[in-house]
Design an enzyme around this catalytic site. Structure first.
Site, mmCIF file in Angstrom:
data_model
loop_
_atom_site.group_PDB
_atom_site.id
_atom_site.type_symbol
_atom_site.label_atom_id
_atom_site.label_comp_id
_atom_site.label_asym_id
_atom_site.label_seq_id
_atom_site.Cartn_x
_atom_site.Cartn_y
_atom_site.Cartn_z
ATOM 1 N N ASP A 139 0.865 -1.177 0.000
ATOM 2 C CA ASP A 139 0.000 0.000 0.000
ATOM 3 C C ASP A 139 0.896 1.219 0.000
ATOM 4 O O ASP A 139 1.961 1.218 0.625
ATOM 5 C CB ASP A 139 -0.903 0.007 1.231
ATOM 6 C CG ASP A 139 -1.999 -1.052 1.183
ATOM 7 O OD1 ASP A 139 -2.405 -1.433 0.073
ATOM 8 O OD2 ASP A 139 -2.456 -1.481 2.257
ATOM 9 N N ASP A 179 -6.935 -1.632 -4.490
ATOM 10 C CA ASP A 179 -8.011 -1.288 -3.559
ATOM 11 C C ASP A 179 -8.965 -0.287 -4.196
ATOM 12 O O ASP A 179 -10.190 -0.405 -4.060
ATOM 13 C CB ASP A 179 -7.432 -0.686 -2.273
ATOM 14 C CG ASP A 179 -6.531 -1.643 -1.513
ATOM 15 O OD1 ASP A 179 -6.699 -2.867 -1.645
ATOM 16 O OD2 ASP A 179 -5.649 -1.151 -0.780
#
Length: 182
Positions: A141, A155
């Site tokens: 991330d 995501d």
């Protein structure tokens, strides 16, 4: 109807039904999924190579930064000890999308499912191949808005695909292209 048309569709009624609905939209689904997956994979390769083990980069002051973290859990780092479960869930999503794709005649649904598929594949790739590997890898991330969870492009694709599915459902559009009034 020619014999070849009956062979590919099964029955004359099935061929007529398919003609009425138009063409299946598996190509759209696969193109969107490939685009989302490759964009996610490419972005992760770049940020890991250039940003990991460095200070966050401010994109818009402290409001939006690029900061690499490895997330073994779900959104907001929830369930970090359940990485295998999230891997199984992502795999199940892929199987469900493949089953729906057989009756997919709607372009908006193909886009929505393509986003879900590309995002699921992106995060599944991390879980399978990133350290420590074998269904336990940490998802990369790197998009870090102030006061919010750090996330990635996979995501984003999953959230956008899910949001589009909700809108399509509320509008009464089904994956097979039919519209129902409730």
């Amino acid at each position: 109807m020619t014999e070849a048309e009956q062979t590919t569709t099964g029955t004359p009624a099935a061929a007529a039904d398919a003609t009425a609905k138009g063409r299946r939209r598996i190509g759209v689904l696969l193109a969107v999924a490939a685009f989302a997956y490759l964009l996610d994979l490419g972005s992760k390769l770049v940020v890991v190579a250039k940003l990991e083990h460095h200070d966050p980069i401010e994109v818009i002051g402290t409001w939006l930064q690029l900061e690499v973290i490895r997330n073994r859990g779900a959104a907001f780092g929830i369930g970090e000890a359940m990485t295998v479960v999230f891997t199984v869930i992502a795999s199940a999503v892929i199987v469900v999308i493949a089953r729906i794709a057989r009756k997919l005649y709607s372009v908006p649904w193909a886009i929505a499912l393509g986003l879900l598929l590309g995002g699921a594949l992106g995060n599944l790739t991390d879980r399978l191949f990133r350290s420590p590997g074998g269904f336990q890898g940490g998802v990369v991330d790197f998009i870090a808005p102030s006061g919010f969870a750090v996330f990635n492009l996979a995501d984003s694709a999953i959230v956008c695909g899910g949001f589009l599915i909700v809108i399509l459902s509320f509008r009464g559009l089904d994956p097979d292209g039919t519209v129902h009034q409730d």
